[in-house]
Structures are given as C-alpha cells and as structure tokens.
Design a protein around this motif. Structure first.
Motif, mmCIF file in Angstrom:
data_model
loop_
_atom_site.group_PDB
_atom_site.id
_atom_site.type_symbol
_atom_site.label_atom_id
_atom_site.label_comp_id
_atom_site.label_asym_id
_atom_site.label_seq_id
_atom_site.Cartn_x
_atom_site.Cartn_y
_atom_site.Cartn_z
ATOM 1 N N UNK A 12 0.716 -1.203 -0.105
ATOM 2 C CA UNK A 12 -0.031 0.098 0.262
ATOM 3 C C UNK A 12 0.781 1.249 0.071
ATOM 4 N N UNK A 13 0.216 2.552 -0.189
ATOM 5 C CA UNK A 13 0.915 3.711 -0.236
ATOM 6 C C UNK A 13 1.730 3.964 1.083
ATOM 7 N N UNK A 14 1.506 3.641 2.547
ATOM 8 C CA UNK A 14 2.066 3.959 3.561
ATOM 9 C C UNK A 14 3.444 3.044 3.668
ATOM 10 N N UNK A 15 3.332 1.686 2.604
ATOM 11 C CA UNK A 15 4.413 0.868 2.953
ATOM 12 C C UNK A 15 5.357 1.266 1.820
ATOM 13 N N UNK A 16 4.861 1.882 0.743
ATOM 14 C CA UNK A 16 5.623 2.602 -0.332
ATOM 15 C C UNK A 16 6.622 3.586 0.146
ATOM 16 N N UNK A 17 5.872 4.399 0.890
ATOM 17 C CA UNK A 17 6.532 5.536 1.718
ATOM 18 C C UNK A 17 7.671 5.148 2.524
ATOM 19 N N UNK A 18 7.388 3.982 3.429
ATOM 20 C CA UNK A 18 8.349 3.614 4.195
ATOM 21 C C UNK A 18 9.348 2.937 3.606
ATOM 22 N N UNK A 19 9.197 2.321 2.626
ATOM 23 C CA UNK A 19 10.403 1.549 1.880
ATOM 24 C C UNK A 19 11.166 2.661 1.101
ATOM 25 N N UNK A 20 10.590 3.557 0.678
ATOM 26 C CA UNK A 20 11.334 4.566 -0.041
ATOM 27 C C UNK A 20 12.391 5.185 1.074
ATOM 28 N N UNK A 21 11.761 5.639 2.113
ATOM 29 C CA UNK A 21 12.687 6.193 3.327
ATOM 30 C C UNK A 21 13.780 5.310 3.894
ATOM 31 N N UNK A 22 13.303 3.961 4.055
ATOM 32 C CA UNK A 22 14.341 3.046 4.609
ATOM 33 C C UNK A 22 15.421 3.055 3.795
ATOM 34 N N UNK A 23 15.244 2.838 2.313
ATOM 35 C CA UNK A 23 16.122 2.614 1.226
ATOM 36 C C UNK A 23 17.173 3.787 1.034
ATOM 37 N N UNK A 24 16.378 4.991 1.216
ATOM 38 C CA UNK A 24 17.402 6.163 0.932
ATOM 39 C C UNK A 24 18.246 6.121 2.208
ATOM 40 N N UNK A 25 17.805 5.987 3.414
ATOM 41 C CA UNK A 25 18.986 5.891 4.506
ATOM 42 C C UNK A 25 19.992 4.977 4.385
ATOM 43 N N UNK A 26 19.564 3.674 3.805
ATOM 44 C CA UNK A 26 20.464 2.638 3.765
ATOM 45 C C UNK A 26 21.447 3.103 2.391
#
Length: 353
Positions: free
Chosen positions: A134-148
């Motif tokens: 879902x949209x919130x998971x997409x946002x969370x994945x994007x944020x976590x991967x950017x920090x990674x």
C-alpha cells in the motif's frame, strides 16, 4: 572539495540582529505562499470558489453557518488539502536539503541526490510497488532505502579509511549506480501491463497518490531535520568560509558535517517517499534564495524553505491543470528549472568563473 576556490564563501561571521529587510522578505513570502495555497485549493476538475474554500478552512477552527456542499468539503479537506500540504513540504525539504549540500560541499551543482539517497529511495519504493504493498508501505520502503544508501556511503568511506567530503561524494556516485542497476532489474521482472507503468510514473514524481495519513510522518521528519539545520546555521555559515576559519572560531567540523548530512538525508528521503523522484528543486531554488536573501546559510535557510514550497506548489498546479491527464512533476520541474538555472548561472557567471 574541502575548499573549492570556484565557489566563494557565502556570508561570514555569526551575524547580528535580523534586519527589517529580511523580516519583510520572509513575511512577504509567507503571505504569497498562503495566497498560493488558497488558490491551489480552488483548482481542479471540480472547481470550488475561493470563498467556499475559506469558509471550509475556518470551519475547522470554529463552527459557523454552512454555505458549501458536501462535495466541496470533501474536495478541499480530503483530496486537495493533503496534496497542497505535501507540495509545500516536499518543495521546502528539497530546497533546504539542496542549500545544505551546496553550502557543505561548496559546490553550486550539489543537489539532494548527491549521496545516492534519491536512487536508493527510488529502488525501495519500486520494490514495494512490485510486491503490491500500500501507499504507506511504499513511503516507508522509500525512506528506509534512502537511509540505507547514505549509510552505505559512510560505510564505504570507513572501509577505504578516508572520511573526506570528496570520498563521500565519490561513494555516493558508486552507491547510486548500484541502486540504479537494482532498479533496472526490478523494471525487467515487473509485470509490463500492471506494475511497470506504476513504477515508471512513481519515479517521475507526483502527488496524486498522497493521502491524509501520509502527511504526519513526513512532516515530523522534515520538521525535526529543519530544526537541526536551524541550530547549526551559524556553524555552517562559518564552515562555508573554510576549514581553517571554522576551527579558529571553535566549530567542531566533523560533527557539524555529519549532522548536516544526516538532516539533509532525512529530509530528502521523506520528500521522495511522499512524492517520488522530483528533480531540479534542490538545485535551482537555493540559487534563487541566495540571490534574494544573501549568501550566508543562516540567511538562505528560511528563504529557501519558503521559495521551495512556493515553487513546487505552483508546479503541481500546472501539472494537474495543464491537461486531462496529469503531467508528472519531474517533467514540469525540468522544463521550468533548466532555463531558469541557465539564467541564474548567467547572472552569477562572475562568481563561479
């Protein structure tokens, strides 16, 4: 890149009292941004009069006579309101992150994606879309991967035993290339009918997927990062004059650099998670801010945030009003940003020669 002679220091000293001119400039930008936000809430396939928009917004503070329809209220509060807030948040975040990187690296071409955070966020969001989340998971994945991605930049510098700014930028190029390659693999394995178009349009940037629930997490991260930058604004201004001057004035260079990179990274990751990949904002808006506010980071910071919010809000209005089909943000920011950046470079040609 510790001291790039092609990029002169912006501002000096710790500054004095805020001038009347600066306060007037900030107040004017706030008023212009508020007017633009009100106008944006009236735009759409279902037009809402400005007076109805104002009445609906005021009704959230105190009760009054209802002079609008239920459809108008839903359009303003549930659809356009979150989108307008997201446009201002993303624009401000990218502009401030760009100003931070340009001050830190003393390079007018530095942008929020310099450490691979955009490439990393794009991969994370695309992976979430491929998995059907879902949209919130997409946002969370994007944020976590950017920090990674940024974490890998620092880890690579540690592995090579070289923590200079030059090595950090080179590490960012390597990490971004790796994440772009992984993103290409996702595009190859994605369903070309259902999933690939979704990934492609997300990577082009857009605010049509923003929901009310997506705003608070991004707002909290961006506000916290902005607070860190505000605390460090004087140290960053001094650091832009050179490492020797900064050490002489007691600036803890390593700590300031790490805190600024972390804050800018959090901002960028939150913005990309909310709106997808949006180019040019973090590159050209800091130049505009320095042009009207002066060189020091302490002067640039609030003006860049307001100009970035205003710029992306206007761009989003164009995107959703230009055609029956919504135009992705990055297309319009490139069409507007490229000639504008050329004009800014022409005006500043003597400073960067």
């Amino acid at each position: 890149m510790e001291r790039d002679e092609c990029y002169p220091a912006w501002g000096s000293g710790r500054g004095g009292a805020v001038s009347v001119r600066r306060l007037s400039l900030i107040a004017g930008l706030v008023g212009l941004l508020a007017a633009a936000a009100l106008f944006s809430l009236t735009l759409g396939r279902f037009p809402v009069p400005a007076k109805s928009v104002a009445d609906i917004l005021l009704s959230q503070v105190w009760a009054g006579e209802i002079r609008w329809t239920r459809y108008e209220e839903l359009a303003v509060l549930n659809v356009r309101g979150p989108r307008v807030l997201a446009a201002m948040l993303v624009g401000a975040a990218l502009a401030v992150a760009g100003a931070s990187y340009q001050s830190l690296f003393r390079n007018p071409l530095a942008a929020p994606d310099i450490l691979g955070v955009t490439a990393g966020s794009g991969f994370g969001a695309s992976l979430a879309l491929l998995l059907g989340l879902g949209p919130l998971a997409v946002q969370a994945f994007a944020f976590a991967s950017g920090l990674l991605a940024v974490g890998l930049c620092f880890a690579l510098g540690t592995l090579i035993r070289q923590q200079s700014m030059v090595m950090l930028v080179l590490s960012g190029i390597i990490v971004a290339a790796c994440f772009n390659a992984l993103l290409s693999i996702l595009k190859i394995v994605a369903d070309p009918v259902d999933v690939l178009p979704v990934i492609t349009f997300w990577l082009l940037g857009g605010l049509n997927r923003v929901t009310p629930g997506a705003i608070p997490p991004a707002f909290g991260l961006i506000l916290a990062s902005l607070a860190v930058m505000a605390v460090l604004r004087w140290q960053v201004t001094v650091l832009a004059s050179g490492a020797e001057e900064a050490r002489a004035m007691g600036v803890r260079i390593g700590l300031v650099q790490f805190a600024l990179v972390l804050a800018a990274t959090l901002m960028t990751a939150a913005a990309v998670g909310l709106a997808g990949t949006v180019g040019w904002v973090g590159l050209i808006v800091p130049h505009m801010a320095r042009l009207v506010a002066g060189g020091g980071f302490d002067r640039t910071l609030p003006v860049a945030a307001l100009l970035g919010a205003l710029f992306l809000l206007v761009v989003d209005d164009i995107c959703r009003s230009a055609d029956a089909m919504e135009v992705p943000l990055s297309i319009v920011t490139a069409l507007v940003g490229a000639p504008l950046f050329a004009l800014l470079l022409y005006r500043e040609r003597e400073d960067i020669a």
